[in-house]
Each structure stands twice: as C-alpha cells, then as structure tokens.
Design a protein around this motif. Sequence first.
Motif, PDB file in Angstrom:
ATOM      1  N   TRP A   8      -8.923  -3.639  -7.999  1.00  0.00           N
ATOM      2  CA  TRP A   8      -8.533  -2.799  -6.913  1.00  0.00           C
ATOM      3  C   TRP A   8      -7.338  -1.736  -7.514  1.00  0.00           C
ATOM      4  N   GLY A   9      -7.975  -0.210  -7.444  1.00  0.00           N
ATOM      5  CA  GLY A   9      -7.189   0.723  -8.035  1.00  0.00           C
ATOM      6  C   GLY A   9      -7.025   1.629  -7.193  1.00  0.00           C
ATOM      7  N   THR A  10      -6.901   2.792  -7.822  1.00  0.00           N
ATOM      8  CA  THR A  10      -6.454   3.445  -5.954  1.00  0.00           C
ATOM      9  C   THR A  10      -7.190   4.322  -5.822  1.00  0.00           C
ATOM     10  N   THR A  11      -8.840   4.237  -5.724  1.00  0.00           N
ATOM     11  CA  THR A  11      -9.641   4.773  -5.346  1.00  0.00           C
ATOM     12  C   THR A  11     -11.146   4.078  -5.141  1.00  0.00           C
ATOM     13  N   ARG A  12     -11.126   2.537  -5.896  1.00  0.00           N
ATOM     14  CA  ARG A  12     -12.519   1.861  -5.457  1.00  0.00           C
ATOM     15  C   ARG A  12     -11.529   0.449  -5.399  1.00  0.00           C
ATOM     16  N   PHE A  13     -12.453  -0.196  -4.496  1.00  0.00           N
ATOM     17  CA  PHE A  13     -12.289  -1.208  -4.428  1.00  0.00           C
ATOM     18  C   PHE A  13     -13.584  -2.368  -5.380  1.00  0.00           C
ATOM     19  N   ARG A  14     -13.876  -3.240  -6.500  1.00  0.00           N
ATOM     20  CA  ARG A  14     -14.624  -3.773  -6.649  1.00  0.00           C
ATOM     21  C   ARG A  14     -14.340  -5.471  -7.313  1.00  0.00           C
ATOM     22  N   SER A  28     -18.765  -3.297  -4.156  1.00  0.00           N
ATOM     23  CA  SER A  28     -18.060  -2.234  -4.400  1.00  0.00           C
ATOM     24  C   SER A  28     -17.413  -1.529  -2.962  1.00  0.00           C
ATOM     25  N   ALA A  29     -16.668  -0.457  -3.245  1.00  0.00           N
ATOM     26  CA  ALA A  29     -16.290  -0.037  -1.375  1.00  0.00           C
ATOM     27  C   ALA A  29     -15.466   1.908  -2.372  1.00  0.00           C
ATOM     28  N   ASP A  30     -15.207   1.992  -1.063  1.00  0.00           N
ATOM     29  CA  ASP A  30     -14.118   2.673  -2.086  1.00  0.00           C
ATOM     30  C   ASP A  30     -13.103   3.098  -1.180  1.00  0.00           C
ATOM     31  N   GLU A  31     -12.973   1.899  -0.975  1.00  0.00           N
ATOM     32  CA  GLU A  31     -11.481   1.246  -0.006  1.00  0.00           C
ATOM     33  C   GLU A  31     -10.283   1.460  -1.574  1.00  0.00           C
ATOM     34  N   GLY A  32     -10.002   2.140  -1.722  1.00  0.00           N
ATOM     35  CA  GLY A  32      -8.527   2.500  -2.984  1.00  0.00           C
ATOM     36  C   GLY A  32      -7.967   2.190  -2.417  1.00  0.00           C
ATOM     37  N   VAL A  33      -6.640   1.937  -2.985  1.00  0.00           N
ATOM     38  CA  VAL A  33      -5.454   1.366  -1.997  1.00  0.00           C
ATOM     39  C   VAL A  33      -4.898   2.328  -1.681  1.00  0.00           C
ATOM     40  N   SER A  34      -5.095   3.865  -1.995  1.00  0.00           N
ATOM     41  CA  SER A  34      -4.787   5.772  -1.769  1.00  0.00           C
ATOM     42  C   SER A  34      -5.374   4.782   0.007  1.00  0.00           C
ATOM     43  N   ALA A  35      -6.485   4.560  -0.173  1.00  0.00           N
ATOM     44  CA  ALA A  35      -7.082   4.736   1.827  1.00  0.00           C
ATOM     45  C   ALA A  35      -6.449   3.774   2.580  1.00  0.00           C
ATOM     46  N   LEU A  36      -5.408   3.418   2.056  1.00  0.00           N
ATOM     47  CA  LEU A  36      -4.405   1.695   3.166  1.00  0.00           C
ATOM     48  C   LEU A  36      -3.177   2.009   3.177  1.00  0.00           C
ATOM     49  N   LYS A  37      -3.124   1.322   4.465  1.00  0.00           N
ATOM     50  CA  LYS A  37      -1.975   1.567   4.699  1.00  0.00           C
ATOM     51  C   LYS A  37      -1.880  -0.583   4.837  1.00  0.00           C
ATOM     52  N   GLY A  38      -0.265  -0.596   4.676  1.00  0.00           N
ATOM     53  CA  GLY A  38       0.008  -2.276   4.102  1.00  0.00           C
ATOM     54  C   GLY A  38       0.119  -2.921   5.942  1.00  0.00           C
ATOM     55  N   GLY A  39      -0.545  -3.536   5.144  1.00  0.00           N
ATOM     56  CA  GLY A  39      -1.131  -5.134   6.019  1.00  0.00           C
ATOM     57  C   GLY A  39      -2.463  -4.581   6.487  1.00  0.00           C
ATOM     58  N   ASP A  40      -3.619  -3.463   5.419  1.00  0.00           N
ATOM     59  CA  ASP A  40      -4.545  -3.176   5.867  1.00  0.00           C
ATOM     60  C   ASP A  40      -5.315  -4.943   4.620  1.00  0.00           C
ATOM     61  N   HIS A  41      -4.763  -5.209   3.548  1.00  0.00           N
ATOM     62  CA  HIS A  41      -5.530  -5.524   2.382  1.00  0.00           C
ATOM     63  C   HIS A  41      -5.578  -6.856   2.216  1.00  0.00           C
ATOM     64  N   PRO A  42      -5.647  -7.873   3.224  1.00  0.00           N
ATOM     65  CA  PRO A  42      -6.248  -9.284   3.480  1.00  0.00           C
ATOM     66  C   PRO A  42      -7.500  -8.398   4.577  1.00  0.00           C
ATOM     67  N   VAL A  67      -3.254  -2.442  -6.510  1.00  0.00           N
ATOM     68  CA  VAL A  67      -2.958  -3.507  -5.860  1.00  0.00           C
ATOM     69  C   VAL A  67      -2.150  -4.570  -5.674  1.00  0.00           C
ATOM     70  N   GLY A  68      -1.125  -3.991  -7.303  1.00  0.00           N
ATOM     71  CA  GLY A  68      -0.046  -4.273  -7.075  1.00  0.00           C
ATOM     72  C   GLY A  68       0.782  -3.750  -7.484  1.00  0.00           C
ATOM     73  N   SER A  69       0.767  -2.377  -7.051  1.00  0.00           N
ATOM     74  CA  SER A  69       1.860  -1.478  -7.476  1.00  0.00           C
ATOM     75  C   SER A  69       2.139  -1.258  -5.734  1.00  0.00           C
ATOM     76  N   ARG A  70       3.307  -0.914  -6.188  1.00  0.00           N
ATOM     77  CA  ARG A  70       4.615  -0.116  -4.310  1.00  0.00           C
ATOM     78  C   ARG A  70       3.265   0.402  -3.356  1.00  0.00           C
ATOM     79  N   GLU A  71       2.354   1.080  -3.389  1.00  0.00           N
ATOM     80  CA  GLU A  71       1.052   1.048  -2.907  1.00  0.00           C
ATOM     81  C   GLU A  71       0.277   0.314  -2.546  1.00  0.00           C
ATOM     82  N   GLY A  72       0.294  -0.625  -3.046  1.00  0.00           N
ATOM     83  CA  GLY A  72      -0.621  -1.678  -3.117  1.00  0.00           C
ATOM     84  C   GLY A  72      -0.206  -2.850  -2.041  1.00  0.00           C
ATOM     85  N   TRP A  73      -0.870  -3.896  -2.556  1.00  0.00           N
ATOM     86  CA  TRP A  73      -0.389  -5.289  -1.764  1.00  0.00           C
ATOM     87  C   TRP A  73       0.606  -5.861  -1.549  1.00  0.00           C
TER      88      TRP A  73
END
Lengths: 312, 312
Positions: A8-14, A28-42, A67-73
């Motif tokens: 789960w990277g900046t631009t892709r979910f695989r 695979s989807a283009d829901e990388g962490v940069s496209a998400l807000k806190g709480g979206d991940h689950p 996904v494990g960064s400050r911008e992630g889950w």
Amino acid sequence: MRFILVDWGTTRFRGFLVEDGAITGRVSADEGVSALKGGDHPGVFRRHCGPWLEAYPDAPVALVGMVGSREGWTVAPYAPCPAGPADIARALIPVDLGGGRMGRIVPGAVCEVEPGAVDVMRGEETLALGAGVADGLVCLPGTHPKWVEMRGGRIHRFATYLTGEAYDLFRNHSMVGRPATEPEDPAGFDLGLDAAGRNAGEAEPVLRSAGIEAPRARRAGLLHLLFGARAATVTGRLPPAQLGPYLSGLLTGDEINGALSLFPAPEAMTIVAGSPRADLYVRALARRGIEARIKSPEEALIAGLGLILAQG
Amino acid sequence: MRFILVDWGTTRFRGFLVEDGAITGRVSADEGVSALKGGDHPGVFRRHCGPWLEAYPDAPVALVGMVGSREGWTVAPYAPCPAGPADIARALIPVDLGGGRMGRIVPGAVCEVEPGAVDVMRGEETLALGAGVADGLVCLPGTHPKWVEMRGGRIHRFATYLTGEAYDLFRNHSMVGRPATEPEDPAGFDLGLDAAGRNAGEAEPVLRSAGIEAPRARRAGLLHLLFGARAATVTGRLPPAQLGPYLSGLLTGDEINGALSLFPAPEAMTIVAGSPRADLYVRALARRGIEARIKSPEEALIAGLGLILAQG
C-alpha cells in the motif's frame, strides 16, 4: 503457509493472496494513501480484501509501504539498521481490521549511512530482505532508488537517491529538458553515462590502463553536467531526440558514481526491477565492471514478507 | 566616452546611458525576449531608448544578453574561447535601429570546458570582462551561475551550474522541499554546506590535519544528499524551517565542489553579485579557505562593455 499481503504505497493499493510462496489471488486499485483521509483505511481494505478474510480466517494479514507512514493508517516507527527478518518481525504494528481480525503493518527502516547522515525507507525493506542476497549489494530502482548493503541476511545500511524524481523535474519542468523532442533516440542513454563519467571521482580506467594519468579526480559536479546537456543540444552536438535518454543516463550514472563510493564495489550485485528499467541498470553497471542479476519486485516482495512472517 | 547599453535578457529589458563610465540615465521594463515575437525588437528598443538616440546622435549602441539568441532580435554567434575584449569586438553583430542608426549585439561565448564538453554563456561574457580580474577566477551567481577562468584579460574557459534553477525545482516542486516551512531559519544554510562536504571528493581538511585519514574520497552523490535533506526532516533531525536554506547551502556547496575541481583552486577570487547572494558565496568560500571580493553586476557590465567598445 497462506497469507494476505497488501503493498500500500503513495499512489497504489495492491493486494495479494499468497499460498506456499505462490500468488493465488490479486487485486489492485489507485487508492494509494495520498488519496485517502484518516479513518478511510479499514473500509478500503475490507472492500478489496474482505472475501479473502472470510475465506481464510486463519491467514495472517500484513501491510507494507507508506500505509505505515504519518500519511497512512497508523505510524509504524522505522526499525533501526542492522535490520533482518527477526528485527522487522519484532517491530510489526497491529491494526484492527474489524470483525475481530488484526493485521500487522511492516515498519520501514532507518539507518545512519555515514556518521551523522540518516536515511529512511518504507516498503523497500521487505523487497531487500526477499532479494535472495545474504551478503552483498542490492539496488531497487524507482522514483527514489535505494542501494542496500546486506550482511548476514540483514539490511546493514542503505542509501536513497532522488534519480527518478529528478529526471522528471529536469526533463519536464526545467530549461534543461525544453529542447528535447520525441520520439526519443535511446542512443542518448549511453552518452549520458559517458557524461556522468566526468563526475565519477577518479581517472577513467581506460585512460589509466593506457598509462595516461588524468590530471586530477573527475568531479565536475552534477549541476554542471545538467547544464551541459542543454549546452550540447543548443550548440548542435547532441540531437534533441537524444536529450531525454541522455538526462536519464546522466542521472543514473551519477547515482551509480555515488553508490560505488559509499558501498564496497562488488563484482556482482542484484537489481530488483522489471524491464526495461532493470536492463538500463545492467548496462550501466557492466560499464563499471559489475555483473548484475535481475530479480522481479513481486517475487522479492512475497519472499521478503514470507521471511518476516516465518519469525512467528 | 558616451554609449547606450541595453542588457536585454529573457525576462527584463534594462537600458543605460553611460558617460565616462558613470550611469547618467536608466530605463527598465519587463519586456524580456521571452515576451516578444520576431519583429517586435526595434519598436520596443525605440520606445525605451529613442530619446537617447536623438539626444546623442554619435553615441554607440550595444545590446547584451539573450537579445542575441535564437529567441532574440538577431543571432549573434558565440565567440570561441579564449575570448577577450578584442575578440568579442570583432564578433559584434549589427542591427538596424531605424532612422539610419545601427546598434551592435554583443555575442555570447562558447568553450570546451574539458575535452569534448561544451559550455555556453550570453551576457555574462561582458560582466566577466568587466570584473576587474586579468588572471584568476570569477563567479557570477544566478539562476545558472557561471565560473570563469580569466587569463591575460581574456575569458580562458568557464563552466555553468544549474544551482538557482535546481533550487527552485527541489524547494518548490519536489517531495524534497514539501516539509519546508516559513519563515525560514537561515542557520540551515551552513548545515547544507556541511552536507555538501560529503560530496567534496576528498577527505575533510579538518580530519587530515588531525592525522585522521578518511577511508576514501567523499562523494556520496548530490542525488543522495538531496534525499537526505528530506530524511533528516522527517526523522526530526532538521527543523522544517531550516530545510529551505539547507537546500540552498547544499546546492551552492556542491556547485563549489565542482568548480574547485574543474578550475585551479585560488587563494582569492571575485564574486559578481549583489547582497545577500554574494554574502552567502563569501561565507561558503571562506570555509574552503578562499577569500572572495565582491563586485557589483552593474559596475561589471558597464566596465566590460567599455572595454569591448574601446577596441574601436
């Protein structure tokens, strides 16, 4: 062994379903962490991987990358180097997947490349561990290529280069790349490698083997060589169709200049990348007398995570 | 001696009336050559400098800078180095100002910095000739800083660095600069110079003077040091307010690394720039044991053109 793995990277979910080291399902989807807000991940996770969770209630779930960064889950603090599978396994961070199920986020790694100089990675630690190199040098090309020194199956230290991002900036957003035309002539790549030789820091081997001593170390500076690409084009010495590949060769060559100065120069090393990028590195390294083996990023990812989860 | 001088660059038109080396009139507009079409130039020139043409029918008129490029009024082919005032004077290109009056465009200069490696300048040749240095090193900071080796009052050779443009790209358009905050803390500049020392190509003098031999030449690579700026920020080692000046110090320091490798390292040299940029170079060069004198760009321009026109 069966596990669910999300890269789960900046631009892709695989997402991958892995059974005995083989991929038996993927999403695979283009829901990388940069496209998400806190709480979206689950929710995003369950939408893509929910069926696997239900089908395999005992399969461990691991999440790798930004996904494990400050911008992630959830922040998974960097594991300090040297870091092997056991060190990474001890630093896994649990997240609640819902329905009583837990997943684990793989932490990135941090190291002091040289005294006082820090470097970080997130995601590449898993690929480096899975590259099949116990002792030696591994290169992971990309937007921010990583060079990793492995010792005893652990990541001893590593260095990141800005090569891919710098290429995009100079090719597409700078006065340097403006004269470039397409379709590109790939012959420019080797000319760019030649130019990087002016910043290699030592007399060219060919000069030395001919008994000609260069007057001093060659380190004209990357900022000069970048302007030189433009100067060569506007004076008609470099065809505009070669300028793009020339910049790629120059930046890749200077990345290699730096890495071969920081790390013990090997006779052989491993490149974790697909074609055509891996082939360009093979060519560039052959000019430095280094034989490069190619490993697929997907295989390295699966193997690396297998090693981490095998720690129990 | 009285002359009319136009410094006509990419973004600015700056006209000067000069009498016995002193500026007695000036005009400025943002009608740089990039804002104009072919055929626009005579009209723009007459609108700004027409009154001087009429008042001083015998004053020579010279035009300096990108006005002599393919995007300018008329191409003034680069003069090959070594190039002194007489060489440049022989390569002046006439243009019709209208009303029977002619102007002359000062050509840029071209040189082979190292065998096979070409570099070009347009405008800076005039400032370099007017810097007051017959033999020695002159630096002209800017978007694309030029380092010029003078011999016998002529431009012997020179090298261009992409420092200013690269700073803008990495500070404002890259992942590297994204964590930076303002107001900036200028203390970051010296830390950036420290980081550039990791790419200086030789063991630090302080280590050597202490009898400690560094294990090998220091040339970690600029692309690595740029990523390191981000790594230092995200790991909390570099305050975000210092990141902008840090990038400036890193790039300026690596420009100096390159120039002091290409050119004979001097005890003293001349910087043609205004404050505060010139002061930053003075500080950076002092750390390399080089004393820098500052010359104002406007004085250098007037003096350089005076030398060229004095050739008759």
